[in-house]
Design a protein around this motif. Structure first.
Motif, PDB file in Angstrom:
ATOM      1  N   TRP A   1       1.184  -4.563   2.272  1.00  0.00           N
ATOM      2  CA  TRP A   1       2.348  -4.214   1.301  1.00  0.00           C
ATOM      3  C   TRP A   1       3.761  -4.758   2.133  1.00  0.00           C
ATOM      4  CZ3 TRP A   1       5.141  -3.571  -2.775  1.00  0.00           C
ATOM      5  CH2 TRP A   1       6.410  -2.638  -2.733  1.00  0.00           C
TER       6      TRP A   1
ATOM      7  N   ALA B   1      -0.530   0.409   4.028  1.00  0.00           N
ATOM      8  CA  ALA B   1      -0.380   0.299   2.565  1.00  0.00           C
ATOM      9  C   ALA B   1      -0.817  -1.315   2.171  1.00  0.00           C
ATOM     10  CB  ALA B   1       0.956   0.356   2.027  1.00  0.00           C
TER      11      ALA B   1
ATOM     12  N   HIS C   1      -3.136   4.413 -11.791  1.00  0.00           N
ATOM     13  CA  HIS C   1      -1.885   4.966 -11.178  1.00  0.00           C
ATOM     14  C   HIS C   1      -1.638   6.520 -11.956  1.00  0.00           C
ATOM     15  CE1 HIS C   1       0.203   1.584  -9.444  1.00  0.00           C
ATOM     16  NE2 HIS C   1      -0.419   1.003 -10.275  1.00  0.00           N
TER      17      HIS C   1
ATOM     18  N   TRP D   1      -3.006   6.883  -1.656  1.00  0.00           N
ATOM     19  CA  TRP D   1      -1.733   7.302  -2.079  1.00  0.00           C
ATOM     20  C   TRP D   1      -1.041   5.895  -2.717  1.00  0.00           C
ATOM     21  CZ3 TRP D   1       3.249   5.948  -0.041  1.00  0.00           C
ATOM     22  CH2 TRP D   1       4.549   6.587  -0.642  1.00  0.00           C
ATOM     23  N   THR D   2      -0.059   6.382  -3.708  1.00  0.00           N
ATOM     24  CA  THR D   2       0.977   5.207  -4.177  1.00  0.00           C
ATOM     25  C   THR D   2       1.909   5.867  -4.985  1.00  0.00           C
ATOM     26  OG1 THR D   2       1.200   3.207  -4.977  1.00  0.00           O
ATOM     27  CG2 THR D   2      -0.268   4.583  -6.203  1.00  0.00           C
ATOM     28  N   LYS D   3       3.059   5.572  -5.186  1.00  0.00           N
ATOM     29  CA  LYS D   3       3.701   5.949  -6.113  1.00  0.00           C
ATOM     30  C   LYS D   3       3.435   5.244  -7.384  1.00  0.00           C
ATOM     31  CE  LYS D   3       7.997   6.917  -3.117  1.00  0.00           C
ATOM     32  NZ  LYS D   3       9.324   6.460  -3.128  1.00  0.00           N
TER      33      LYS D   3
ATOM     34  N   TYR E   1       1.225  -1.206  -4.662  1.00  0.00           N
ATOM     35  CA  TYR E   1       0.428  -1.013  -3.437  1.00  0.00           C
ATOM     36  C   TYR E   1      -0.352   0.178  -3.382  1.00  0.00           C
ATOM     37  CZ  TYR E   1       3.884   2.621  -2.390  1.00  0.00           C
ATOM     38  OH  TYR E   1       4.486   3.832  -2.303  1.00  0.00           O
ATOM     39  N   ILE E   2      -1.436   0.225  -2.551  1.00  0.00           N
ATOM     40  CA  ILE E   2      -2.180   1.413  -2.268  1.00  0.00           C
ATOM     41  C   ILE E   2      -2.487   1.646  -1.137  1.00  0.00           C
ATOM     42  CG2 ILE E   2      -4.467   0.060  -2.644  1.00  0.00           C
ATOM     43  CD1 ILE E   2      -4.071   3.795  -3.790  1.00  0.00           C
ATOM     44  N   CYS E   3      -2.347   2.960  -0.573  1.00  0.00           N
ATOM     45  CA  CYS E   3      -2.377   3.201   0.886  1.00  0.00           C
ATOM     46  C   CYS E   3      -3.796   3.915   0.927  1.00  0.00           C
ATOM     47  CB  CYS E   3      -1.287   4.335   1.310  1.00  0.00           C
ATOM     48  SG  CYS E   3       0.451   3.891   1.242  1.00  0.00           S
TER      49      CYS E   3
END
Length: 290
Positions: free
Chosen positions: A36, A146, A198, A239-241, A246-248
């Motif tokens: 990311w 990320a 998401h 996690w992401t927003k 992105y994906i953590c």
């Protein structure tokens, strides 16, 4: 200003900032970027190092030996400047030791070393924590990298999966007001497979305290994949927003303060207690496939 260190081989180019010893980029020789970018419109982080706590503490305060001390989310290492202890073409090692600032929040004599090393199409990031103190040292440690979602070459909305090598269905826990609610929820994995959506992240991170194993793959359907291996990191978070690209993939040894358990660092789930004079290592490896 933070210095940036470049390491590379014929397959990968990686850059690492001295601020936080944080990975800044992971690129393959064909020009594709996998990490990311840190766009602050979504989240300015890229791959922060979490030490000496993972997650939040209520009111940003932890308790050590009965003394309450200030500690922001994920600890101070991600905001600290590391020194470069070793550098070769394909490896760099950065170090952080105690200072007046760290002792005001965490009164231990420690050494935290972060090593980035590339080999073939793999990047291995290793953390070594040394206790130079005369007393046992409690802490949590975690990685928070990320990765691009969608992956390079894929379009928004393309199906991406996280697949656990052990094919497990680990129980899920959630955050409530930033702290862990240890009530187990049904696993979103089915025979180790999870199709990313998401909507899963409307309630913040998905946290798996145990059972996720030490290997997983992030893949795009009919596209590339990243294979992960974890060492000494029993907890996993995704996690992401919601809506962010992105994906953590976050392997941890330690979690946020748990509801009802108080602020004592010893009561934080998965806290590591390191005896005087000893050291422990944690690492993750990510291999670019396809």
């Amino acid at each position: 200003m933070s210095e940036t260190i470049r390491i590379a081989n014929d397959d990968l180019v990686v850059t690492v900032a001295t601020l936080g010893a944080e990975t800044q980029s992971l690129d393959t020789s064909d020009g594709r970027s996998w990490l990311w970018s840190g766009d602050p419109a979504f989240w300015a982080g890229r791959a922060p190092i979490l030490f000496p706590i993972v997650g939040k503490a209520a009111n940003d305060m932890i308790e050590i030996d009965g003394v309450r001390m200030p500690m922001k989310q994920h600890g101070f290492a991600r905001r600290a400047r590391f020194s470069v202890a070793e550098k070769t073409d394909s490896l760099c090692r950065m170090e952080l030791g105690p200072s007046d600032e760290t002792r005001a929040a965490y009164p231990f004599d420690f050494l935290l070393s972060i090593t980035h090393a590339v080999e073939g199409r793999s990047l291995k990031v290793t953390a070594r924590v040394e206790n130079h103190d005369k007393v046992a040292m409690p802490f949590g440690f975690g990685f928070h990298p990320a990765f691009c979602w969608p992956m390079p070459g894929m379009t928004k909305g393309s199906v991406h999966h996280v697949a656990l090598e052990n094919r497990a269905e680990p129980p899920l826990v959630r955050l409530r007001d930033g702290l862990i609610d240890l009530t187990p929820l049904p696993s979103p994995f089915s025979e180790g497979l999870l199709a990313l959506d998401h909507d899963y992240f409307i309630d913040d991170a998905m946290i798996f305290p145990e059972g996720a194993g030490d290997q997983l793959t992030l893949s795009a359907e009919n596209g590339p994949s990243l294979a992960f291996t974890f060492e000494n990191l029993p907890n996993l978070a995704l996690w992401t927003k919601p809506g962010a690209p992105y994906i953590c993939i976050e392997p941890w040894h330690g979690m946020a303060e748990a509801h009802g358990k108080g602020s004592d660092i010893l009561n934080r789930p998965s806290t590591k207690i390191l005896p005087p004079g000893e050291a422990v290592e944690f690492s993750f490896t990510v291999a670019v496939e396809g």
